[in-house]
Design a protein around this motif. Structure first.
Motif, PDB file in Angstrom:
ATOM      1  N   ALA A 154      36.835  47.767  39.423  1.00 21.54           N
ATOM      2  CA  ALA A 154      37.544  46.839  40.302  1.00 21.54           C
ATOM      3  C   ALA A 154      38.707  47.538  40.996  1.00 21.54           C
ATOM      4  CB  ALA A 154      38.044  45.637  39.495  1.00 21.54           C
ATOM      5  N   ASN A 155      39.476  48.304  40.250  1.00 22.86           N
ATOM      6  CA  ASN A 155      40.631  48.990  40.839  1.00 22.86           C
ATOM      7  C   ASN A 155      40.210  50.019  41.864  1.00 22.86           C
ATOM      8  OD1 ASN A 155      42.538  47.522  39.322  1.00 22.86           O
ATOM      9  ND2 ASN A 155      42.335  48.911  37.581  1.00 22.86           N
ATOM     10  N   ASP A 156      39.134  50.743  41.591  1.00 21.38           N
ATOM     11  CA  ASP A 156      38.655  51.729  42.562  1.00 21.38           C
ATOM     12  C   ASP A 156      38.136  51.047  43.833  1.00 21.38           C
ATOM     13  OD1 ASP A 156      39.323  53.782  40.868  1.00 21.38           O
ATOM     14  OD2 ASP A 156      37.287  54.101  40.114  1.00 21.38           O
ATOM     15  N   ALA A 157      37.466  49.900  43.675  1.00 21.86           N
ATOM     16  CA  ALA A 157      36.944  49.182  44.838  1.00 21.86           C
ATOM     17  C   ALA A 157      38.082  48.677  45.719  1.00 21.86           C
ATOM     18  CB  ALA A 157      36.068  48.008  44.383  1.00 21.86           C
ATOM     19  N   VAL A 158      39.135  48.159  45.092  1.00 21.59           N
ATOM     20  CA  VAL A 158      40.268  47.670  45.882  1.00 21.59           C
ATOM     21  C   VAL A 158      41.001  48.835  46.533  1.00 21.59           C
ATOM     22  CG1 VAL A 158      42.456  46.439  45.766  1.00 21.59           C
ATOM     23  CG2 VAL A 158      40.493  45.568  44.534  1.00 21.59           C
ATOM     24  N   ALA A 159      41.094  49.955  45.832  1.00 20.84           N
ATOM     25  CA  ALA A 159      41.723  51.136  46.430  1.00 20.84           C
ATOM     26  C   ALA A 159      40.988  51.549  47.693  1.00 20.84           C
ATOM     27  CB  ALA A 159      41.756  52.282  45.423  1.00 20.84           C
ATOM     28  N   GLU A 160      39.661  51.437  47.706  1.00 22.30           N
ATOM     29  CA  GLU A 160      38.890  51.761  48.907  1.00 22.30           C
ATOM     30  C   GLU A 160      39.195  50.774  50.036  1.00 22.30           C
ATOM     31  OE1 GLU A 160      34.809  51.862  47.778  1.00 22.30           O
ATOM     32  OE2 GLU A 160      35.040  53.603  46.442  1.00 22.30           O
ATOM     33  N   ALA A 161      39.337  49.485  49.678  1.00 28.18           N
ATOM     34  CA  ALA A 161      39.669  48.491  50.703  1.00 28.18           C
ATOM     35  C   ALA A 161      41.041  48.767  51.303  1.00 28.18           C
ATOM     36  CB  ALA A 161      39.620  47.089  50.096  1.00 28.18           C
ATOM     37  N   ILE A 162      41.984  49.176  50.478  1.00 27.51           N
ATOM     38  CA  ILE A 162      43.326  49.496  50.972  1.00 27.51           C
ATOM     39  C   ILE A 162      43.286  50.729  51.858  1.00 27.51           C
ATOM     40  CG2 ILE A 162      45.642  50.234  50.265  1.00 27.51           C
ATOM     41  CD1 ILE A 162      45.251  48.512  47.744  1.00 27.51           C
ATOM     42  N   ALA A 163      42.468  51.714  51.466  1.00 29.73           N
ATOM     43  CA  ALA A 163      42.361  52.924  52.283  1.00 29.73           C
ATOM     44  C   ALA A 163      41.834  52.607  53.680  1.00 29.73           C
ATOM     45  CB  ALA A 163      41.452  53.946  51.591  1.00 29.73           C
ATOM     46  N   ARG A 164      40.960  51.600  53.769  1.00 28.72           N
ATOM     47  CA  ARG A 164      40.432  51.201  55.082  1.00 28.72           C
ATOM     48  C   ARG A 164      41.486  50.473  55.905  1.00 28.72           C
ATOM     49  NH1 ARG A 164      35.859  49.903  51.823  1.00 28.72           N
ATOM     50  NH2 ARG A 164      36.479  47.698  51.790  1.00 28.72           N
ATOM     51  N   ARG A 165      42.327  49.651  55.239  1.00 20.73           N
ATOM     52  CA  ARG A 165      43.341  48.871  55.955  1.00 20.73           C
ATOM     53  C   ARG A 165      44.674  48.906  55.197  1.00 20.73           C
ATOM     54  NH1 ARG A 165      42.054  45.733  60.371  1.00 20.73           N
ATOM     55  NH2 ARG A 165      44.311  46.008  60.606  1.00 20.73           N
ATOM     56  N   PRO A 166      45.323  50.052  55.164  1.00 19.69           N
ATOM     57  CA  PRO A 166      46.596  50.147  54.447  1.00 19.69           C
ATOM     58  C   PRO A 166      47.698  49.306  55.073  1.00 19.69           C
ATOM     59  CG  PRO A 166      46.195  52.142  55.718  1.00 19.69           C
ATOM     60  CD  PRO A 166      44.924  51.345  55.762  1.00 19.69           C
ATOM     61  N   ASP A 167      47.508  48.920  56.327  1.00 21.05           N
ATOM     62  CA  ASP A 167      48.494  48.065  56.990  1.00 21.05           C
ATOM     63  C   ASP A 167      48.378  46.603  56.585  1.00 21.05           C
ATOM     64  OD1 ASP A 167      45.943  48.076  58.228  1.00 21.05           O
ATOM     65  OD2 ASP A 167      46.781  47.223  60.075  1.00 21.05           O
ATOM     66  N   ARG A 168      47.254  46.224  55.950  1.00 21.36           N
ATOM     67  CA  ARG A 168      47.017  44.813  55.645  1.00 21.36           C
ATOM     68  C   ARG A 168      46.917  44.510  54.156  1.00 21.36           C
ATOM     69  NH1 ARG A 168      45.492  41.867  60.119  1.00 21.36           N
ATOM     70  NH2 ARG A 168      46.548  40.233  58.925  1.00 21.36           N
ATOM     71  N   PHE A 169      46.652  45.513  53.326  1.00 20.24           N
ATOM     72  CA  PHE A 169      46.425  45.246  51.910  1.00 20.24           C
ATOM     73  C   PHE A 169      47.289  46.126  51.008  1.00 20.24           C
ATOM     74  CE2 PHE A 169      41.891  44.198  53.338  1.00 20.24           C
ATOM     75  CZ  PHE A 169      42.130  42.833  53.367  1.00 20.24           C
ATOM     76  N   GLN A 170      47.768  45.536  49.942  1.00 18.33           N
ATOM     77  CA  GLN A 170      48.315  46.217  48.773  1.00 18.33           C
ATOM     78  C   GLN A 170      47.631  45.584  47.565  1.00 18.33           C
ATOM     79  OE1 GLN A 170      52.640  45.927  48.805  1.00 18.33           O
ATOM     80  NE2 GLN A 170      52.736  46.363  51.007  1.00 18.33           N
ATOM     81  N   THR A 171      47.966  46.020  46.355  1.00 16.99           N
ATOM     82  CA  THR A 171      47.286  45.397  45.220  1.00 16.99           C
ATOM     83  C   THR A 171      48.059  45.544  43.921  1.00 16.99           C
ATOM     84  OG1 THR A 171      45.105  45.114  44.182  1.00 16.99           O
ATOM     85  CG2 THR A 171      45.889  47.365  44.465  1.00 16.99           C
ATOM     86  N   LEU A 172      47.680  44.685  42.973  1.00 11.79           N
ATOM     87  CA  LEU A 172      48.123  44.732  41.593  1.00 11.79           C
ATOM     88  C   LEU A 172      46.935  45.135  40.729  1.00 11.79           C
ATOM     89  CD1 LEU A 172      50.119  41.354  41.479  1.00 11.79           C
ATOM     90  CD2 LEU A 172      51.045  43.657  41.841  1.00 11.79           C
ATOM     91  N   ALA A 173      47.179  45.974  39.737  1.00 14.60           N
ATOM     92  CA  ALA A 173      46.095  46.523  38.920  1.00 14.60           C
ATOM     93  C   ALA A 173      45.452  45.451  38.045  1.00 14.60           C
ATOM     94  CB  ALA A 173      46.628  47.644  38.039  1.00 14.60           C
ATOM     95  N   ALA A 174      44.134  45.520  37.932  1.00 14.00           N
ATOM     96  CA  ALA A 174      43.393  44.763  36.926  1.00 14.00           C
ATOM     97  C   ALA A 174      43.364  45.605  35.656  1.00 14.00           C
ATOM     98  CB  ALA A 174      41.974  44.482  37.407  1.00 14.00           C
ATOM     99  N   LEU A 175      43.654  44.998  34.507  1.00  7.77           N
ATOM    100  CA  LEU A 175      43.780  45.758  33.266  1.00  7.77           C
ATOM    101  C   LEU A 175      42.843  45.240  32.182  1.00  7.77           C
ATOM    102  CD1 LEU A 175      47.653  46.192  32.931  1.00  7.77           C
ATOM    103  CD2 LEU A 175      45.989  47.743  33.981  1.00  7.77           C
ATOM    104  N   PRO A 176      42.335  46.144  31.342  1.00  6.18           N
ATOM    105  CA  PRO A 176      41.522  45.758  30.188  1.00  6.18           C
ATOM    106  C   PRO A 176      42.429  45.319  29.037  1.00  6.18           C
ATOM    107  CG  PRO A 176      41.725  48.137  30.243  1.00  6.18           C
ATOM    108  CD  PRO A 176      42.462  47.617  31.457  1.00  6.18           C
TER     109      PRO A 176
END
Length: 333
Positions: A84-106
């Motif tokens: 999940a974290n890697d997938a969101v990191a890819e989304a942020i890389a595509r649109r760093p101007d529109r997305f940030q994120t909080l980590a999902a943790l086990p």
């Protein structure tokens, strides 16, 4: 004025399938909420989400894996968290101007969760993490979970404390006796979720975690998950708590509060009076509270804050909190 929503949710098909595989809907009715149009919006991290952000007037979403996240998934949670974290990191890389994120943790594996939080913050550039209340039978103040909080404090990473559905025993005692639909709503988004999150925060305070980790920063949504409306009563705990400071100190030193789409100037004024305007954060609780017509911008314009306070609420407080400029707090000797 840049507008950042710090409680905006997503879901992955991996996590959805994992919930289904363990039959989580039988014990947590919130799983069923993530269906239909809500599920489609949760799963999308591209065009539709961006269009709806534009429609409500939000410039940036801080993404977080929706409740109940990975709290019930045990050992498999680590792999799911990484994906999940890697997938969101890819989304942020595509649109760093529109997305940030909080980590999902086990969270079921606290030591692994602490390491994953460190990876997310140091390597992926994430802003913090989100926790969803109890982990199995353990409340968040349980000593087993301490590594997560210690890592967050060491990294300067805030923790968004999100509601989750109360246990079956609590639901049976307090939220049952109507139709199944009413019972579920009563126990979740109508009231039960918010009492549960507020109680978790109060338990953290009473455990002394903010004395041990004075720089730890926690965020409560929905204008403080009821806690802020009972600060006068909570202050009575000062007589018996044995804490280093009054409850009021922790509310102004260790707590940030966000709107979660509850666009109420009255609630905002109460929150500002308790925690201070420098600890207010904006959020729309996408997709659950989504409303059309630049609603976020309208609320900001008429919220009753000064222009300087509006800028802090809209983006400045979040940027200060997550850019390493939160005022340092020294541990007590």
């Amino acid at each position: 004025m840049r507008l950042i929503g710090i409680e905006e949710h997503y879901l992955t098909t991996d996590v959805r399938d994992a919930w289904e595989a363990i039959g989580l809907a039988a014990t947590d009715p919130s799983v069923a909420v993530h269906s239909g149009e809500v599920e489609r919006r949760l799963l999308d991290l591209s065009d539709e989400r961006l269009a709806l952000m534009d429609e409500t007037g939000l410039d940036v979403q801080v993404l977080s894996l929706t409740t109940p996240a990975l709290h019930d998934l045990g050992r498999q949670g680590l792999e799911l968290a990484r994906r999940a974290n890697d997938a969101v990191a890819e989304a942020i890389a595509r649109r760093p101007d529109r997305f940030q994120t909080l980590a999902a943790l086990p969270v079921g594996e606290p030591e692994a969760a602490a390491l994953e939080l460190e990876r997310c913050v140091r390597t992926l550039g994430f802003k913090g993490t989100m926790l969803c209340g109890r982990v199995g039978e353990r409340n968040l103040d349980h000593p087993d979970l301490a590594p997560i909080f210690e890592a967050a404090a060491a990294l300067g990473a805030p923790i968004l404390l999100h509601p989750r559905t109360p246990t079956i025993a609590v639901r049976s005692a307090y939220y049952s006796g109507f139709t199944p639909e009413v019972d579920a709503a009563f126990a979740m988004y109508a009231l039960g979720w918010h009492y549960d999150a507020g109680i978790q925060f109060v338990r953290l305070m009473l455990s002394g975690i903010f004395d041990r980790l004075p720089g730890l920063q926690v965020i409560l949504g929905h204008w403080g998950e009821i806690v802020l409306f009972y600060t006068e009563r909570l202050a009575a705990l000062d007589r018996v708590s044995g804490l280093e400071h009054p409850i009021a100190t922790y509310l102004r030193r260790n707590l940030y509060v966000t709107a979660s789409g509850m666009f109420s100037p009255d609630y905002l004024a109460r929150a500002a009076a308790i925690v201070g305007p420098d600890r207010l954060l904006f959020s729309t609780d996408y997709p659950y509270q989504y409303r059309q017509g630049r609603d976020a911008r309208r609320f900001l314009a008429g919220c009753g804050l000064s222009d300087m306070e509006k800028a802090a609420f809209a983006h400045g407080n979040w940027e200060r909190l997550t850019n390493g400029s939160e005022r340092p707090v020294l541990a007590s000797s």
